[in-house]
Design a protein around this motif. Structure first.
Motif, PDB file in Angstrom:
ATOM      1  N   VAL A 599     113.826 -13.811  69.505  1.00  0.00           N
ATOM      2  CA  VAL A 599     115.164 -13.302  69.152  1.00  0.00           C
ATOM      3  C   VAL A 599     116.103 -13.449  70.347  1.00  0.00           C
ATOM      4  O   VAL A 599     117.261 -13.851  70.205  1.00  0.00           O
ATOM      5  CB  VAL A 599     115.085 -11.833  68.690  1.00  0.00           C
ATOM      6  CG1 VAL A 599     116.485 -11.240  68.537  1.00  0.00           C
ATOM      7  CG2 VAL A 599     114.323 -11.728  67.372  1.00  0.00           C
ATOM      8  N   ARG A 602     117.378 -16.963  70.614  1.00  0.00           N
ATOM      9  CA  ARG A 602     118.376 -17.285  69.593  1.00  0.00           C
ATOM     10  C   ARG A 602     119.735 -16.654  69.926  1.00  0.00           C
ATOM     11  O   ARG A 602     120.787 -17.274  69.757  1.00  0.00           O
ATOM     12  CB  ARG A 602     117.891 -16.826  68.221  1.00  0.00           C
ATOM     13  CG  ARG A 602     116.711 -17.648  67.704  1.00  0.00           C
ATOM     14  CD  ARG A 602     116.028 -16.980  66.534  1.00  0.00           C
ATOM     15  NE  ARG A 602     116.879 -16.941  65.341  1.00  0.00           N
ATOM     16  CZ  ARG A 602     116.504 -16.346  64.203  1.00  0.00           C
ATOM     17  NH1 ARG A 602     115.306 -15.756  64.122  1.00  0.00           N
ATOM     18  NH2 ARG A 602     117.310 -16.345  63.166  1.00  0.00           N
ATOM     19  N   LEU A 603     119.709 -15.398  70.412  1.00  0.00           N
ATOM     20  CA  LEU A 603     120.964 -14.724  70.774  1.00  0.00           C
ATOM     21  C   LEU A 603     121.641 -15.430  71.951  1.00  0.00           C
ATOM     22  O   LEU A 603     122.857 -15.630  71.966  1.00  0.00           O
ATOM     23  CB  LEU A 603     120.706 -13.254  71.121  1.00  0.00           C
ATOM     24  CG  LEU A 603     120.145 -12.356  70.005  1.00  0.00           C
ATOM     25  CD1 LEU A 603     119.944 -10.935  70.512  1.00  0.00           C
ATOM     26  CD2 LEU A 603     121.074 -12.358  68.796  1.00  0.00           C
ATOM     27  N   LEU A 637     112.682  -3.857  67.603  1.00  0.00           N
ATOM     28  CA  LEU A 637     111.908  -4.879  66.895  1.00  0.00           C
ATOM     29  C   LEU A 637     110.475  -4.404  66.687  1.00  0.00           C
ATOM     30  O   LEU A 637     109.772  -4.087  67.646  1.00  0.00           O
ATOM     31  CB  LEU A 637     111.914  -6.180  67.702  1.00  0.00           C
ATOM     32  CG  LEU A 637     113.304  -6.641  68.198  1.00  0.00           C
ATOM     33  CD1 LEU A 637     113.168  -7.789  69.174  1.00  0.00           C
ATOM     34  CD2 LEU A 637     114.163  -7.040  67.021  1.00  0.00           C
ATOM     35  N   GLU A 641     110.581  -5.849  61.139  1.00  0.00           N
ATOM     36  CA  GLU A 641     111.600  -6.805  61.591  1.00  0.00           C
ATOM     37  C   GLU A 641     110.990  -8.189  61.796  1.00  0.00           C
ATOM     38  O   GLU A 641     111.588  -9.215  61.404  1.00  0.00           O
ATOM     39  CB  GLU A 641     112.258  -6.315  62.889  1.00  0.00           C
ATOM     40  CG  GLU A 641     113.198  -5.128  62.729  1.00  0.00           C
ATOM     41  CD  GLU A 641     112.443  -3.814  62.531  1.00  0.00           C
ATOM     42  OE1 GLU A 641     113.011  -2.891  61.907  1.00  0.00           O
ATOM     43  OE2 GLU A 641     111.279  -3.728  62.998  1.00  0.00           O
ATOM     44  N   ASP A 645     112.376 -11.488  59.711  1.00  0.00           N
ATOM     45  CA  ASP A 645     113.343 -12.154  60.585  1.00  0.00           C
ATOM     46  C   ASP A 645     114.616 -11.315  60.732  1.00  0.00           C
ATOM     47  O   ASP A 645     115.728 -11.787  60.578  1.00  0.00           O
ATOM     48  CB  ASP A 645     113.701 -13.537  60.044  1.00  0.00           C
ATOM     49  CG  ASP A 645     114.470 -14.372  61.075  1.00  0.00           C
ATOM     50  OD1 ASP A 645     114.155 -14.251  62.281  1.00  0.00           O
ATOM     51  OD2 ASP A 645     115.413 -15.088  60.680  1.00  0.00           O
ATOM     52  N   SER A 646     114.403 -10.033  61.043  1.00  0.00           N
ATOM     53  CA  SER A 646     115.532  -9.105  61.120  1.00  0.00           C
ATOM     54  C   SER A 646     115.453  -8.294  62.406  1.00  0.00           C
ATOM     55  O   SER A 646     114.516  -8.428  63.214  1.00  0.00           O
ATOM     56  CB  SER A 646     115.542  -8.175  59.905  1.00  0.00           C
ATOM     57  OG  SER A 646     114.376  -7.361  59.893  1.00  0.00           O
ATOM     58  N   VAL A 647     116.458  -7.452  62.599  1.00  0.00           N
ATOM     59  CA  VAL A 647     116.507  -6.536  63.753  1.00  0.00           C
ATOM     60  C   VAL A 647     117.022  -5.196  63.264  1.00  0.00           C
ATOM     61  O   VAL A 647     117.864  -5.118  62.357  1.00  0.00           O
ATOM     62  CB  VAL A 647     117.431  -7.077  64.870  1.00  0.00           C
ATOM     63  CG1 VAL A 647     116.827  -8.306  65.530  1.00  0.00           C
ATOM     64  CG2 VAL A 647     118.823  -7.373  64.349  1.00  0.00           C
ATOM     65  N   THR A 661     119.495  -9.190  59.105  1.00  0.00           N
ATOM     66  CA  THR A 661     118.822 -10.398  59.576  1.00  0.00           C
ATOM     67  C   THR A 661     119.383 -10.788  60.947  1.00  0.00           C
ATOM     68  O   THR A 661     120.506 -10.426  61.313  1.00  0.00           O
ATOM     69  CB  THR A 661     119.009 -11.564  58.608  1.00  0.00           C
ATOM     70  OG1 THR A 661     120.377 -11.958  58.605  1.00  0.00           O
ATOM     71  CG2 THR A 661     118.580 -11.168  57.182  1.00  0.00           C
ATOM     72  N   VAL A 662     118.613 -11.569  61.660  1.00  0.00           N
ATOM     73  CA  VAL A 662     119.066 -12.021  62.978  1.00  0.00           C
ATOM     74  C   VAL A 662     120.356 -12.821  62.850  1.00  0.00           C
ATOM     75  O   VAL A 662     121.295 -12.641  63.631  1.00  0.00           O
ATOM     76  CB  VAL A 662     117.967 -12.864  63.661  1.00  0.00           C
ATOM     77  CG1 VAL A 662     118.483 -13.445  64.973  1.00  0.00           C
ATOM     78  CG2 VAL A 662     116.714 -12.031  63.903  1.00  0.00           C
TER      79      VAL A 662
END
Length: 680
Positions: A599, A602-603, A637, A641, A645-647, A661-662
């Motif tokens: 994650v 990706r961020l 997380l 999650e 695929d979420s936070v 979702t992310v």
């Protein structure tokens, strides 16, 4: 008989010597009990025998030594309620609701404090006790330092003086008698003030309450009982006349309000200010430091503070380019001869560091960027088609601030000025000033300030030696700035005598979340430096002409603006400015750290600033630590999650908002950053 014009336009004829209190009583006993002080304005006869108000500017509310002890009589002034009226005047009876009356109460509170000090410590010698924006102080001389216990005793004695309801009575006596009496009492400071603010043969003004007498111009409230809510706050050292060779005085600070509710609100406000102190938050959030071994007033930007600085500077540079500025860089030191040409050597040398001897000449650290920009302009011929030329620089400058005047980021010795200089024709000057004002407004709104006030600083024609240029040049420059402000419909206050030595200026003071004013942005007209450096451009007529010049700084300095931002937001910066925008907390390192790292990647790929706590601490402790660092978002997380695929989103000051979702979170975060949003 004399004529008294009241605010409703009505006119009363009364006997000469009638007081404002007499008039208040004639209107209503309740009004007489409520009024604090009077404002009078001279009336002058017209040719037809009628009376009109004299055109005048209201007296400043800042109570300086000049206002306390002497100075020329003003057409408009505050007076005691018992003052005999001897000429035709416009009269206003001021209640507690008028801002001017609070300063009168505070100055009266200073007299009450002086009364208490002398009753407890009769060996004390008195200086002066003015009202200030936040309260009052009294400078006193006593060989034995006051203690915190002494301050408590003074406050208790003040309550006794207030309870005695002693009338404030103004009396006059010959100047020579005052000098003789005060000299005999060893009151060296009072002797100084009489000698400074009065002339031989004058009558001097004294105020008495009970057994206490003080040399003072006034005005005061009717009696000590009107000082209802007060607090003795602190003590500090101050040299007599600001000279360290003189006696060490003790300055006792206090504050006063009309009622306890306002006093309590004031101290609540002070607690808010304390909680927002940029020096404390700078350390807590690891933004910057001042290292004693390196020297006072020199700032070390830590990584998180450096990120915010980069964000500020990147925005400013991009805006400058978008608005037609060319970015330049100039040296930190330049030959002393350059500063002689610019006039800084003569007019500004006290604020510059001493010259340094190098191989070929003497050099000085630059306090300003303008001479460097002038040299760039002068390096190649210019045509009217080239103008306006706009140079912008985030340049480091160095100014000598006296020991004791420095204050965190707000007053430093080395700082970065977002300086720009615009070289243009006289016909272009107003448009350029208007564009600078619009740029300044954009800076304030982008960084989250909704309110501002404007001052126009002009020269003092009575002191031409403090400025360069002719009276005609100054009139042209001042009118240009006034016209530019008028085009933007911006109200302003004119401040005579506060201009730079080379021209008038517009100062924009932002108002922060606590209502405090901060001087940051400035736009200055300069007709002098182009003449001193013999700048030219070839006009449409083929002849040589002299450009005029605009100086402008919108952050003021990066350091000062950053300090104001810290206090405005209490360290909880908007998303786009926050050094860390997202904190990641895996519930279990063993199970969820790999997902947290994915994650994070990706961020960061989306351009967000992210910190992952992969330590062995407990989840709640990690969340608490991130919260203390004031991160805008904390993402938790866990199994759920990772599987979806979420936070799980926690928002600063709002709490848990559930899971998204992310990709949904990235879209939300990017919108906040790209839009320079103030709220999450």
């Amino acid at each position: 008989m004399i004529k008294i014009q009241l605010p409703d336009g009505s006119v009363r004829e009364v006997a000469k010597g009638t007081s404002p209190l007499d008039i208040a009583n004639s209107i209503s006993p309740r009004l007489a009990a409520a009024v604090v002080v009077a404002r009078v304005r001279s009336l002058q006869p017209t040719t037809d025998g009628a009376t009109t108000e004299t055109e005048t500017t209201a007296a400043t509310e800042t109570q300086s030594e000049e206002a306390m002890y002497g100075g020329a009589a003003q057409a408009e002034r505050l007076v005691d309620l018992t003052t005999p009226l001897t000429e035709d005047v416009a009269l206003e009876l001021l209640k507690e609701t008028d801002p001017a009356t609070l300063r009168v109460v505070r100055h009266s509170a200073a007299h009450v404090m002086a009364t208490a000090i002398l009753e407890l410590f009769p060996e004390t010698k008195l200086g002066h006790g003015p009202a200030t924006d936040n309260g009052f102080f009294y400078d006193v001389y006593r060989e034995v330092p006051f203690t915190e216990a002494d301050l408590a005793s003074i406050e208790q004695k003040m309550a006794e003086v207030v309870a005695r309801d002693e009338k404030f009575v103004r009396v006059e006596e010959p100047r020579e008698k005052g000098l003789t009496d005060y000299a005999a009492q060893g009151e060296f400071m009072k002797v100084h003030f009489i000698e400074r603010f009065t002339k031989p043969g004058d009558e001097i003004s004294l105020y008495k309450n009970g057994n206490f007498t003080d040399f003072c111009r006034g005005p005061h409230v009717p009696s000590t009982s009107r000082v209802k809510a007060f607090k003795v706050m602190s003590i500090a050292g101050a040299y007599w006349l600001g000279d360290e060779k003189n006696q060490q005085l003790q300055r006792i600070y206090g504050t006063a309000f009309f009622n306890q509710k306002d006093l309590d609100a004031h101290f609540k406000h002070l607690e808010e200010i304390k909680a927002r102190d940029h020096r404390v938050l700078g350390k807590q959030l690891d933004l910057f430091s001042i290292q004693e071994v390196a020297g006072a007033g020199l700032i070390f930007w830590h990584p998180k503070g450096g990120l915010i600085r980069k964000t500020m500077e990147d925005w400013m540079r991009a805006e400058c380019v978008r608005r037609g500025y060319n970015l330049v860089v100039t040296p930190h030191i330049m030959r002393r001869e350059l500063w002689k040409i610019s006039g800084h050597e003569g007019y500004y040398s006290d604020n510059m560091y001493p010259p340094m001897e190098l191989d070929d000449a003497e050099y000085r650290l630059k306090p300003m960027n303008c001479p460097g920009h002038i040299l760039i302009y002068k390096n190649s011929p210019k045509s009217y088609r080239d103008l306006p030329v706009r140079y912008a620089e985030l340049g480091n400058v160095y100014r000598y601030e006296r020991s004791g005047t420095m204050h965190g980021l707000l007053r430093v010795r080395g700082f970065t000025q977002d300086d720009a200089h615009i070289f243009c024709t006289p016909d272009q000057i107003e448009d350029e000033v208007v564009a600078c004002i619009e740029f300044a407004q954009s800076v304030l709104t982008t960084f989250g300030f909704a309110d501002f006030k404007v001052e126009l600083s002009t020269w003092d024609p009575k002191k031409p030696q403090d400025y360069t240029g002719s009276a005609d040049h100054w009139a042209t420059a001042i009118n240009s700035l006034k016209t530019a402000l008028g085009r933007k419909n911006i109200p302003f206050v004119e401040i005579p005598g506060e201009a730079a030595f080379y021209g008038p200026k517009i100062d924009v003071k932002l108002v922060d979340v606590l209502g405090r004013l901060w001087q940051l942005s400035t736009v200055q007209f300069d007709f002098n430096l182009p003449a001193r450096f013999e700048l030219e451009y070839i006009g449409e007529d083929g002849e040589r002409h002299r450009p005029v010049m605009v100086h402008r700084a919108l952050f003021g300095s990066v350091e000062r603006f950053f300090g104001v931002l810290i206090e405005h937001y209490a360290g909880a910066f908007p998303m786009w400015l926050a050094p860390v925008q997202v904190g990641l907390v895996p519930i279990s390192n063993e199970k969820h750290l790999a997902y947290a790292e994915s994650v994070k990647a990706r961020l960061e790929a989306a351009g967000l600033r992210v910190e992952l706590d992969g330590g062995n601490g407990k989840m709640n402790a990690k969340i608490r630590d991130f919260g203390l660092q004031k991160f805008p978002f904390i993402l938790v997380l866990g199994d759920k999650e990772a599987a979806s695929d979420s936070v799980s989103v926690r928002v600063r000051a709002k709490g848990d908002e559930g899971s998204v979702t992310v990709d949904e979170f990235i879209a939300r975060a990017k919108k906040l950053v790209d839009g320079h949003a103030m709220e999450l």
